[in-house]
Design a protein around this motif. Structure first.
Motif, PDB file in Angstrom:
ATOM      1  N   LEU A 221       0.827  -1.204   0.000  1.00 40.56           N
ATOM      2  CA  LEU A 221       0.000   0.000   0.000  1.00 40.56           C
ATOM      3  C   LEU A 221       0.864   1.257   0.000  1.00 40.56           C
ATOM      4  CD1 LEU A 221      -2.933   0.908   0.033  1.00 40.56           C
ATOM      5  CD2 LEU A 221      -2.854   0.909   2.537  1.00 40.56           C
ATOM      6  N   VAL A 222       1.990   1.218   0.685  1.00 43.23           N
ATOM      7  CA  VAL A 222       2.916   2.357   0.677  1.00 43.23           C
ATOM      8  C   VAL A 222       3.420   2.625  -0.741  1.00 43.23           C
ATOM      9  CG1 VAL A 222       5.090   3.248   1.580  1.00 43.23           C
ATOM     10  CG2 VAL A 222       3.590   1.910   3.064  1.00 43.23           C
ATOM     11  N   VAL A 223       3.783   1.574  -1.448  1.00 46.00           N
ATOM     12  CA  VAL A 223       4.267   1.724  -2.822  1.00 46.00           C
ATOM     13  C   VAL A 223       3.160   2.224  -3.739  1.00 46.00           C
ATOM     14  CG1 VAL A 223       5.302   0.489  -4.771  1.00 46.00           C
ATOM     15  CG2 VAL A 223       5.996  -0.078  -2.441  1.00 46.00           C
ATOM     16  N   ALA A 224       1.942   1.730  -3.537  1.00 46.11           N
ATOM     17  CA  ALA A 224       0.830   2.142  -4.393  1.00 46.11           C
ATOM     18  C   ALA A 224       0.513   3.618  -4.213  1.00 46.11           C
ATOM     19  CB  ALA A 224      -0.395   1.282  -4.086  1.00 46.11           C
ATOM     20  N   GLY A 494      -8.206   1.975  -7.936  1.00 42.04           N
ATOM     21  CA  GLY A 494      -7.737   0.814  -8.685  1.00 42.04           C
ATOM     22  C   GLY A 494      -6.819  -0.120  -7.931  1.00 42.04           C
ATOM     23  N   TYR A 495      -6.606   0.123  -6.643  1.00 40.50           N
ATOM     24  CA  TYR A 495      -5.666  -0.718  -5.895  1.00 40.50           C
ATOM     25  C   TYR A 495      -6.189  -2.138  -5.722  1.00 40.50           C
ATOM     26  CZ  TYR A 495      -3.016  -2.534  -1.919  1.00 40.50           C
ATOM     27  OH  TYR A 495      -2.253  -3.321  -1.100  1.00 40.50           O
ATOM     28  N   GLU A 500      -2.443  -7.774  -6.326  1.00 34.14           N
ATOM     29  CA  GLU A 500      -1.360  -8.759  -6.432  1.00 34.14           C
ATOM     30  C   GLU A 500      -0.135  -8.162  -7.113  1.00 34.14           C
ATOM     31  OE1 GLU A 500      -2.758 -12.238  -8.336  1.00 34.14           O
ATOM     32  OE2 GLU A 500      -4.218 -12.753  -6.765  1.00 34.14           O
ATOM     33  N   CYS A 501      -0.357  -7.288  -8.086  1.00 37.24           N
ATOM     34  CA  CYS A 501       0.786  -6.648  -8.757  1.00 37.24           C
ATOM     35  C   CYS A 501       1.562  -5.760  -7.790  1.00 37.24           C
ATOM     36  CB  CYS A 501       0.293  -5.837  -9.948  1.00 37.24           C
ATOM     37  SG  CYS A 501      -0.521  -6.806 -11.246  1.00 37.24           S
ATOM     38  N   TRP A 502       0.856  -5.029  -6.926  1.00 42.50           N
ATOM     39  CA  TRP A 502       1.546  -4.182  -5.957  1.00 42.50           C
ATOM     40  C   TRP A 502       2.278  -5.021  -4.916  1.00 42.50           C
ATOM     41  CZ3 TRP A 502       2.434   0.324  -7.609  1.00 42.50           C
ATOM     42  CH2 TRP A 502       1.498   1.047  -8.329  1.00 42.50           C
ATOM     43  N   GLN A 507       9.735  -2.578  -5.192  1.00 37.19           N
ATOM     44  CA  GLN A 507       9.908  -1.688  -4.051  1.00 37.19           C
ATOM     45  C   GLN A 507       9.164  -2.163  -2.807  1.00 37.19           C
ATOM     46  OE1 GLN A 507       8.822   2.285  -5.176  1.00 37.19           O
ATOM     47  NE2 GLN A 507      10.453   2.466  -6.706  1.00 37.19           N
ATOM     48  N   THR A 508       8.206  -3.074  -2.992  1.00 35.79           N
ATOM     49  CA  THR A 508       7.454  -3.562  -1.836  1.00 35.79           C
ATOM     50  C   THR A 508       8.370  -4.294  -0.867  1.00 35.79           C
ATOM     51  OG1 THR A 508       5.448  -3.752  -3.172  1.00 35.79           O
ATOM     52  CG2 THR A 508       5.510  -4.997  -1.109  1.00 35.79           C
TER      53      THR A 508
END
Length: 567
Positions: A221-224, A494-495, A500-502, A507-508
């Motif tokens: 979620l931080v990366v998104a 769109g998260y 799954e991609c995030w 960076q995750t």
């Protein structure tokens, strides 16, 4: 000696304060009965201004008003409060994860009258009276324009104290770089596009968004959120940050001694190095930041137990000189810190310096005045009191984000209902329905039932008749949410579809490793929910809890908040 040292507050002064408070309440009640409400589009009830965090006026030195920058919000009408109480007794409808997705355009409506108030044009030869009168007239017109198009009950809480907006104007004018501190759980709520346009376009300055408290959110979620903000606002600089006081106390130590240690204890932060790199990129060698880098290396040395360190100069300013901004004046980089209440501005400053230099509190609006802190001989921080920008976000979300003081919430049940619709509180807290002996998957839960069940579980009972103290139970749940024990994290648009991609993003893993390293360095906070759930539970529930932790792959031991974040 620190400025504004408190003087003894006698019982006689306390009685006078309570007497004055009752008199104001009586006058307000009489005003509600006698006068119509012109600002509520013809409503019969009056929407008075609610002034929060009031302090006794005679506790400090002569000439200083401790209530000058307190929070000013529009007071909810009795009709609206009664309506929310009735809705809190209705069965809840649980929402999918998409309901947590939030866009900044839905919150702030760019281009509308909800644009932030800006300081009106002024000249150096203006007198103080002329300048203040012009600002008061402008701010009144600004509020009238908002109320002409939006009813008070559909508006979110917004700062109505002109003195606090003046603080922001001064900080933006005198700063070379503006830090906008946001909570990673609600970045779209704390990031105002109007402020972004004003700083980058009108003032021509760099804006750095600090995603604070990243230990309370899943790494994906931080990366998104970082990707969302960079794509939508290309001129932004983004820094990930979190800060904790170093826990050097022992378990069996006297609590009073532990509190005294934490008051002047050391702070450990994740993100100062990244902030230094961003400032070096913006300054491009025009200011010597070697002293900042040197101090950061010294602070990263092994802790010897001495939290005093070198002296830090803290200046508290009351009146401001209205001077034209000169970039990097006297070779000093001025960094202005602004943001919503309770996003961690003061904790960020303590984390940057490495020890406590400014007071922090869980109560929103704790910072009462403008203050200047020299981070290094060539770096100056300006801490501004938190203020709330005008928006159209639901008020329950603002309360859950820590913007509104929980102790001042008059009707907390609807806020608990808003939270329960998005995360399964009855499952996380292992509640039993008050009207049923079985756990509540098949029962119809209402917000009031959640509060009553939690009060029974925690033993919150009224004094005389020993009934469940439902208000105290609701208050307790809200505090758990604000503290991060119940993790309500909003998502960028769109998260959910690309979750799954995030989670597989390169960076995750980097964010997860940084979180784990910082958690080990300061000591992982205790899993309060696990402790609360174990109380008053039998052996069967403990066995089921162990099986649940095994099924989750040990996430509870890595991060106590991840299980709550994955709704």
């Amino acid at each position: 000696m620190p400025p504004h040292r408190k003087k003894p507050f006698s019982a006689k002064q306390k009685k006078e304060q309570l007497k004055a408070k009752k008199e104001r309440k009586r006058q307000r009640t009489q005003h509600d009965d006698d006068s119509p409400n012109s600002a509520n589009n013809g409503s019969e009830e009056d929407t008075d201004v609610l002034k929060l965090n009031e302090q006794p006026a005679n506790i400090t030195e002569k000439g200083y008003d401790p209530n000058r920058y307190r929070l000013h919000f529009a007071q909810d009408t009795k009709k609206a409060i009664n309506k929310r109480k009735e809705e809190a007794s209705q069965p809840l409808t649980f929402l999918p994860e998409e309901a947590l997705e939030l866009d900044t355009d839905d919150v702030y409506r760019p281009g509308s009258v909800l644009d932030m108030p800006k300081r009106p044009p002024w000249r150096h030869n203006m007198s103080k009276h002329e300048l203040l009168s012009r600002e008061e007239a402008y701010f009144k017109r600004y509020l009238d324009d908002i109320l002409a198009q939006h009813r008070v009950d559909e508006l979110s809480y917004v700062e109505l104290n002109l003195e606090t907006w003046r603080q922001l104007w001064r900080v933006l004018e005198m700063s070379d770089i503006v830090l906008l501190i946001t909570d990673i759980r609600h970045p779209a709520l704390h990031f105002s596009p109007a402020l972004y346009n004003y700083v980058t376009r009108d003032l021509g300055k760099a804006l750095v968004v600090v995603l604070n408290k990243i230990d309370l959110a899943p790494p994906a979620l931080v990366v998104a959120w970082t990707d969302y903000l960079k794509n939508k606002f290309p001129e932004l600089h983004i820094v990930h940050f979190t800060s904790f006081p170093k826990d050097s106390t022992e378990r069996n130590e006297d609590p009073r001694k532990a509190i005294n240690k934490r008051r002047k204890g050391a702070y450990s932060a994740m993100g100062p190095q990244q902030l230094l790199q961003v400032c070096e990129e913006i300054v491009q060698g025009q200011v010597d930041l070697a002293s900042w880098h040197r101090d950061m290396v010294e602070d990263s040395a092994p802790d010897t137990g001495d939290a005093t360190g070198s002296e830090v100069k803290v200046e508290h300013e009351e009146d401001f000189s209205y001077k034209a901004h000169q970039k990097y004046r006297d070779g000093v980089l001025t960094i202005g810190c602004c943001g919503y209440p309770n996003v961690g501005k003061s904790s960020l400053i303590n984390g940057l310096i490495g020890r406590k230099v400014v007071s922090v509190s869980k109560t929103p609006g704790h910072t009462k005045h403008f203050q200047t802190i020299f981070l290094a001989p060539t770096v100056k921080l300006c801490d501004c009191p938190g203020l709330v920008f005008p928006s159209l976000i639901p008020k329950p979300l603002q309360i859950l984000a820590g913007i509104y003081p929980i102790a001042q919430v008059r009707e907390p049940y609807s806020v608990v209902g808003y939270l329960t619709q998005r995360i399964p509180l009855h499952t996380l807290l292992r509640l039993t329905h008050p009207n049923d002996d079985a756990p509540g998957e098949g029962s119809k839960w209402s917000a009031y039932d959640i509060c009553e069940a939690w009060a029974l579980k925690r033993g919150f009972l009224t004094a005389r008749v020993s009934r469940p103290d439902v208000y105290r139970g609701a208050n307790s749940i809200l505090r758990l949410a604000v503290e991060g024990r119940l993790c309500l994290c909003t998502r960028p648009p769109g998260y959910t579809v690309h979750k799954e991609c995030w989670e597989l993003h390169p960076q995750t893993r980097e964010i997860a490793e940084l979180q784990e390293y910082h958690r080990r360095s300061v000591g992982c906070p205790s899993d309060l929910l696990a402790e609360l759930s174990q109380e008053s539970d039998g052996e069967e529930e403990e066995d089921s809890e162990d099986e649940g932790e095994e099924e989750e792959g040990g996430l509870a031991t890595q991060n106590p908040f991840l299980l709550l974040a994955d709704d």
